[in-house]
Design a protein around this motif. Sequence first.
Motif, mmCIF file in Angstrom:
data_model
loop_
_atom_site.group_PDB
_atom_site.id
_atom_site.type_symbol
_atom_site.label_atom_id
_atom_site.label_comp_id
_atom_site.label_asym_id
_atom_site.label_seq_id
_atom_site.Cartn_x
_atom_site.Cartn_y
_atom_site.Cartn_z
ATOM 1 N N TRP A 91 1.761 0.345 -7.312
ATOM 2 C CA TRP A 91 0.449 0.153 -6.698
ATOM 3 C C TRP A 91 0.423 0.753 -5.296
ATOM 4 N N LEU A 92 1.512 0.574 -4.550
ATOM 5 C CA LEU A 92 1.613 1.167 -3.215
ATOM 6 C C LEU A 92 1.548 2.686 -3.312
ATOM 7 N N ALA A 93 2.270 3.255 -4.263
ATOM 8 C CA ALA A 93 2.253 4.709 -4.446
ATOM 9 C C ALA A 93 0.850 5.193 -4.824
ATOM 10 N N LEU A 94 0.150 4.439 -5.663
ATOM 11 C CA LEU A 94 -1.219 4.812 -6.039
ATOM 12 C C LEU A 94 -2.134 4.796 -4.816
ATOM 13 N N ALA A 97 -1.339 7.772 -2.715
ATOM 14 C CA ALA A 97 -1.837 8.989 -3.370
ATOM 15 C C ALA A 97 -3.342 9.124 -3.146
ATOM 16 N N PHE A 98 -4.072 8.013 -3.248
ATOM 17 C CA PHE A 98 -5.516 8.048 -2.962
ATOM 18 C C PHE A 98 -5.753 8.564 -1.548
ATOM 19 N N VAL A 99 -4.996 8.038 -0.589
ATOM 20 C CA VAL A 99 -5.180 8.428 0.809
ATOM 21 C C VAL A 99 -4.881 9.910 0.992
ATOM 22 N N LEU A 100 -3.725 10.357 0.520
ATOM 23 C CA LEU A 100 -3.328 11.745 0.744
ATOM 24 C C LEU A 100 -4.236 12.734 0.026
ATOM 25 N N LEU A 101 -4.556 12.466 -1.216
ATOM 26 C CA LEU A 101 -5.387 13.401 -1.975
ATOM 27 C C LEU A 101 -6.837 13.386 -1.501
ATOM 28 N N THR A 102 -7.314 12.241 -1.064
ATOM 29 C CA THR A 102 -8.681 12.179 -0.544
ATOM 30 C C THR A 102 -8.791 12.909 0.787
ATOM 31 N N CYS A 103 -7.743 12.869 1.598
ATOM 32 C CA CYS A 103 -7.752 13.640 2.846
ATOM 33 C C CYS A 103 -7.911 15.129 2.548
ATOM 34 N N SER A 126 -15.257 9.285 1.658
ATOM 35 C CA SER A 126 -14.397 8.505 2.544
ATOM 36 C C SER A 126 -14.134 7.096 2.008
ATOM 37 N N GLY A 127 -14.957 6.633 1.074
ATOM 38 C CA GLY A 127 -14.697 5.339 0.438
ATOM 39 C C GLY A 127 -13.397 5.355 -0.350
ATOM 40 N N MET A 128 -13.069 6.521 -0.917
ATOM 41 C CA MET A 128 -11.797 6.660 -1.638
ATOM 42 C C MET A 128 -10.633 6.538 -0.661
ATOM 43 N N LEU A 129 -10.795 7.117 0.513
ATOM 44 C CA LEU A 129 -9.760 7.047 1.546
ATOM 45 C C LEU A 129 -9.579 5.611 2.039
ATOM 46 N N GLY A 131 -10.557 2.784 0.573
ATOM 47 C CA GLY A 131 -10.077 1.927 -0.514
ATOM 48 C C GLY A 131 -8.600 2.151 -0.810
ATOM 49 N N GLY A 132 -8.157 3.399 -0.756
ATOM 50 C CA GLY A 132 -6.739 3.694 -0.960
ATOM 51 C C GLY A 132 -5.869 3.091 0.132
ATOM 52 N N ALA A 133 -6.347 3.180 1.372
ATOM 53 C CA ALA A 133 -5.604 2.580 2.486
ATOM 54 C C ALA A 133 -5.539 1.059 2.336
ATOM 55 N N TYR A 134 -6.640 0.462 1.900
ATOM 56 C CA TYR A 134 -6.669 -0.989 1.686
ATOM 57 C C TYR A 134 -5.730 -1.384 0.545
ATOM 58 N N LEU A 135 -5.710 -0.595 -0.529
ATOM 59 C CA LEU A 135 -4.789 -0.860 -1.643
ATOM 60 C C LEU A 135 -3.338 -0.746 -1.186
ATOM 61 N N ALA A 136 -3.029 0.295 -0.420
ATOM 62 C CA ALA A 136 -1.663 0.468 0.083
ATOM 63 C C ALA A 136 -1.269 -0.699 0.991
ATOM 64 N N LEU A 137 -2.202 -1.159 1.816
ATOM 65 C CA LEU A 137 -1.926 -2.300 2.686
ATOM 66 C C LEU A 137 -1.657 -3.559 1.868
ATOM 67 N N CYS A 138 -2.492 -3.815 0.862
ATOM 68 C CA CYS A 138 -2.300 -5.005 0.010
ATOM 69 C C CYS A 138 -0.946 -4.954 -0.700
ATOM 70 N N ALA A 139 -0.605 -3.778 -1.236
ATOM 71 C CA ALA A 139 0.663 -3.637 -1.955
ATOM 72 C C ALA A 139 1.855 -3.780 -1.011
ATOM 73 N N ALA A 140 1.745 -3.210 0.193
ATOM 74 C CA ALA A 140 2.844 -3.312 1.156
ATOM 75 C C ALA A 140 3.052 -4.764 1.578
ATOM 76 N N VAL A 141 1.965 -5.473 1.825
ATOM 77 C CA VAL A 141 2.075 -6.892 2.199
ATOM 78 C C VAL A 141 2.713 -7.684 1.064
ATOM 79 N N LYS A 142 2.285 -7.401 -0.167
ATOM 80 C CA LYS A 142 2.849 -8.131 -1.311
ATOM 81 C C LYS A 142 4.334 -7.808 -1.494
ATOM 82 N N LEU A 143 4.713 -6.546 -1.286
ATOM 83 C CA LEU A 143 6.122 -6.161 -1.420
ATOM 84 C C LEU A 143 6.994 -6.822 -0.355
ATOM 85 N N LEU A 144 6.448 -6.982 0.835
ATOM 86 C CA LEU A 144 7.232 -7.536 1.938
ATOM 87 C C LEU A 144 7.208 -9.059 1.998
#
Length: 154
Positions: A91-94, A97-103, A126-129, A131-144
């Motif tokens: 999920w973090l990788a997804l 990927a949203f952030v990088l590809l949307t940029c 920019s909603g994709m960017l 949302g991707g950042a929010y997903l990465a944040l949620c996944a990082a918090v859950k992983l940690l």
Amino acid sequence: MRYVHTAAQAMLALLFTLMVIVGGMQVFNRFLLNSSLSWSEELQKFSFIWLVFFAIPVAYQRGSHLCVDALVERLPLRLRKGLAVAIDALWLALGLAFVLLTCRLMGVARFQQSAGLGISMAWAYSGMLAGGAYLALCAAVKLLSPRPAQERAP
């Protein structure tokens, strides 16, 4: 983090409300006034992009995405924990990927203008960017975060 989740859910409610109101206005204008709104379809489309890409992390945070856990429940606890960590890492990788590809997409889209609203297409995407950042944040918090002893993979 709780305030971020609350803000995201409030934004989802506002976006959905906006889409319903603008859609209702378009129907009213088209069928009763015999006049179409030139911008309504684009606004709904762009709102939908934002809505979808913010709903993904909200559903992830709640554990509401589809999963088949018949096999996972039969695994030993240690494997279930490892699988849960691997899934969160995916999920973090997804999200990343949203952030990088949307940029990259926004770099090209910034030179294009939407026909109905006259805004840069970079704003539309920019909603994709975000949302991707929010997903990465949620996944990082859950992983940690520490995991409960009987955790199941989602």
